[in-house]
Every structure is written in structure tokens, then in C-alpha cells.
Design an enzyme around this catalytic site. Sequence first.
Site, short mmCIF file in Angstrom:
data_model
loop_
_atom_site.label_atom_id
_atom_site.label_comp_id
_atom_site.label_asym_id
_atom_site.label_seq_id
_atom_site.Cartn_x
_atom_site.Cartn_y
_atom_site.Cartn_z
N THR A 156 0.90 -1.15 0.00
CA THR A 156 0.00 0.00 0.00
C THR A 156 0.94 1.20 0.00
O THR A 156 2.03 1.13 0.58
CB THR A 156 -0.92 0.06 1.24
N HIS A 157 0.55 2.28 -0.65
CA HIS A 157 1.41 3.47 -0.79
C HIS A 157 2.75 3.11 -1.41
O HIS A 157 3.75 3.80 -1.18
CB HIS A 157 1.65 4.16 0.56
N GLU A 291 5.27 0.14 -21.54
CA GLU A 291 5.21 1.60 -21.59
C GLU A 291 4.24 2.08 -22.66
O GLU A 291 3.46 3.03 -22.46
CB GLU A 291 6.61 2.17 -21.87
N TYR A 318 -30.47 14.08 -36.17
CA TYR A 318 -29.16 13.90 -36.80
C TYR A 318 -28.50 15.24 -37.06
O TYR A 318 -29.15 16.20 -37.47
CB TYR A 318 -29.29 13.12 -38.12
N GLN A 323 -20.81 12.55 -37.71
CA GLN A 323 -19.90 11.79 -38.57
C GLN A 323 -18.54 11.64 -37.88
O GLN A 323 -17.82 10.67 -38.09
CB GLN A 323 -19.76 12.53 -39.90
N1 ARG Z 1 -21.69 9.98 -43.65
C1 ARG Z 1 -22.80 10.37 -42.83
C2 ARG Z 1 -22.42 10.15 -41.35
O1 ARG Z 1 -21.55 9.41 -41.10
C3 ARG Z 1 -24.00 9.56 -43.14
C4 ARG Z 1 -25.30 10.21 -42.79
C5 ARG Z 1 -25.54 11.37 -43.66
N2 ARG Z 1 -26.82 11.96 -43.38
C6 ARG Z 1 -27.13 13.20 -43.78
N3 ARG Z 1 -28.29 13.61 -43.43
N4 ARG Z 1 -26.30 13.95 -44.42
O2 ARG Z 1 -22.96 10.73 -40.45
#
Ligand code: ARG
Length: 453
Positions: A156-157, A291, A318, A323
Site C-alpha cells: 500500500t502506498h 510503456e 441527426y 460523422q
Molecule cells: N456519412 C454520414 C455520417 O456518417 C452519413 C449520414 C448522412 N446523413 C445526412 N443527413 N447527411 O454521419
Amino acid sequence: MAKKMWAGRFEKATDKEVNDYNSSLPFDCKMYSQDIEGSIAHSQMLAKQGVISSEDAEAIKTGLLSIKDDIESGKLTFDSDAEDIHMFIEEELTNRIGDAGKRLHTGRSRNDQVALDQRLFMVDEADEIVELLDTLVDTLIDIAKDNLTTYMPGYTHLQRAQPITYAHYLTAYIEMFRRDVDRLNAAKDRANVSPLGSGALAGTTYPLDREAVAEDLGMNGVTLCSLDGVADRDFAIEFASACSILMMHLSRLSEEIILYASQEFKFYELDDAYSTGSSMMPQKKNPDVAELTRGKTGRVYGDLISLLVIMKGLPLTYNKDMQEVQEAMFDCIETIKAVLPPFTGMMKTMTIRKDRMEAAALEGFTNATDLADYLVKKGLPFRETHAISGKLVHYCIENNTSLEKLPLETLKEFSPAFEEDVYDAISLKTCVEGRSLIGGPAPETVKRYLDSI
Ligand code: ARG
């Protein structure tokens, strides 16, 4: 530059610089096989649901499989200006089979497609990583079985604390890595659901059979909200987090390998094939594998932090930012896959200096607690015996000796309760064998544990 599939509402072609900047093909080409697998499952389902004809579905399947073959044989390369792997494959399919290829994307968006590809990719890779980790655990189990009575100091330590065995020491890492396996499998199981059918964000009016696609792909089920299906990447974050914890464990073990292989400790002699030399200092033998593993830990943490920061504050659903998730996820996976095999090889091949370990366990008064416990068994209260043992340690330091070497007369000066049986009570063997509770270092206990896992 080829006309974009989405170019209907545009008057101008994409700027060349923007096209290159936007393109994910250089890295998402890694997911070609998952993309093709997903497209085949989707198109087969479209035919079953009567959305496309079964002739088209068959042409799509044959076309996609021929693309896969050509990618794998090197006949088809990714040197196109396609925006991503999804566009690349779809364009190539249409070039090969004509109009049927144009029906593949019915009821689908790249948004649910890319989420699917990433999930499938991660699931495949998780299996490989777990296999590599299992090999490391098996190696540690074998070494532990050979070292049930190899005494060493526990620390320990980083100060010598109590005697343990090398098998017991390895058990700590075996337990950590077994939890890592559980974490990776749990992350995999949660990721293994299909987002297909989420469409761009709001699902689709086509009568898709989402569950059938998931089943066809060997997945556990489907995502339950179309917005979430395309917007979230927590599966990648969870996986990178399990990988980071694994690397944290590997880096602690690496640190100890580096220390134990030093001239100061000399518990380990690394195999020549798993160490490196110096270009200037002829005597050097360096623990580069350990390492580098310690160093790669920072890299995997970096991937996890990248993922968290990329996703932070993104509005639903989205966004192109997402991406960027891919490269961090790929780097994390590739790093772990690069780390584990040489690490296991290093563990398997190194020599353990049992003599040095045992000598270290004998020094440093690692039996001082047992001396105190001995007096407790003779009826004294622990607080008093702790003080007596401490005074004896002080006496030994002053006189350059150790507890078990003190003659009985000297011991009796500190407490009349000492008798001849003290020497057996504070021997390394007794100290270790006496700790036989579950999880303790006693050889029988460790053996039972090793046999049970
Ligand atoms: N290459 C895009 C990604 O990886 C795919 C999806 C594209 N969708 C869009 N609405 N532009 O996110």
C-alpha cells in the site's frame, strides 16, 4: 464529379473542397461489409412486404454480394468522390444492376443506415476484443496456477505492507479483466438493436417489418423511438468507456511491470523478444510493450472524451457533427486490438524471479501485523499489541535485523506473552496460509478461486 443523388434541388455542383471536407468515405469504408449486410436485409424485407418486387430484391442481393467480393479481392477500390460508404455502394450497385439499384433506398435514410452500420460494426469488433481479452485472462490464470506459493510483498502506498503470493496478486487483475469482459458484453448487447425504420427522423409510411430486419441481422430487437434511433450515439460512448476502463487496468499492470522489471525490484525478467534496446546505451533492456500500453491508455481516453464532446449539446436529431463519432470509435477499437496481443505475449514469456519476490517479502516487516495478531491470540488487546509490534519494528530498524530473527529473550522484554510458537506464527507461510477467507491469499483459497472461474 458525379452528380449527387440528392442534387435535385441544387443549381450548382458541390465545391471540390467542400466535397472532400464533407466526405467520410476515407474512414467509413471500414463498414462496407455491415453496410452491405444491412442493405440486403432491408431489401429482402421490402420484397416480403410487397414494397419492391422479389426480382428486384434478388438483383440487389446479387449485386451487393458481387460488390463485396470485388472490394475484398481488391478489384473495386474506394477512390471515388462519393460522399460516404452508403452513397458509394448504392451508386456502384446502380451502375451494376440498373434500375433495381435505385429501389434499394426505399423507406430508408442514410441517418438510420449509418446508425445501423456503426452498431453492427461495434458488435462484431466487441466480440473480437472480448476474445483477445479472454486469452489474456487465461494466460494470467495459467501463470497464477503455477505460483500459488510464490511469496511476494503486497503494497500500500508502494510501501511493503503484508505478504501475499504472486498468484493472489494476479487474481486482482484477473478480477478486473473479468469485469471488463462483462462491461464490453453489456455494451455490445445494448448496442445490438436495429434503428432501421427510423428513416431520416420520423419513421416512414412504408409498411416495413422492422423486427424481421433486426432478426435477420441477428440483433436483439429494434430501437423504440425514431428520433432516438438516428440521433443517439451513446452505444459508442458506452463502448469507449468500457474500453477506457480496460485500458486503465492495463496501464496499472503495465506500470507495475515497468517497476518490477527495474534493477531496483528485479521481480521480473522480460523476455528478449518482448523488450527493446537503446541505440546509445549498450546495457539497456527496456519494457517498451508495457510503456506503450500505458501511453495508449491516454489515447483511448482521448477517444472517449472526443465522443462525449462531439455529442454534447447537439440538438435532436441527426447532425453532421456525428460523422466525427466514427473515427474516434474506430481508433478506440483499433488501439485496443493492437494493445492486447503483444501484452499477452509479454506476460506469457517473462520470467518471474521467485527468489527476489520472496526476499522482498521477508524484508520490510510485512509480518508485523501477524506479530500483533499473535499477541491478541495470547489475550492482549489489539491496540496494545499494535504498539508492541511497532516498538519491536523500531528496535529491529535500529539494530538492523528483522522480527523473526529476534531471540525469544528480546521479544519477552517487550511482552512476557511471547513464547516459542511466535516464530511459526510470523513465518511467511503462516502469514499467507492463515488468510484463507474468500478473496484472501492462502494458496488453497486462491486455487479454489482459479478452479471456479
Ligand atoms: N456519412 C454520414 C455520417 O456518417 C452519413 C449520414 C448522412 N446523413 C445526412 N443527413 N447527411 O454521419
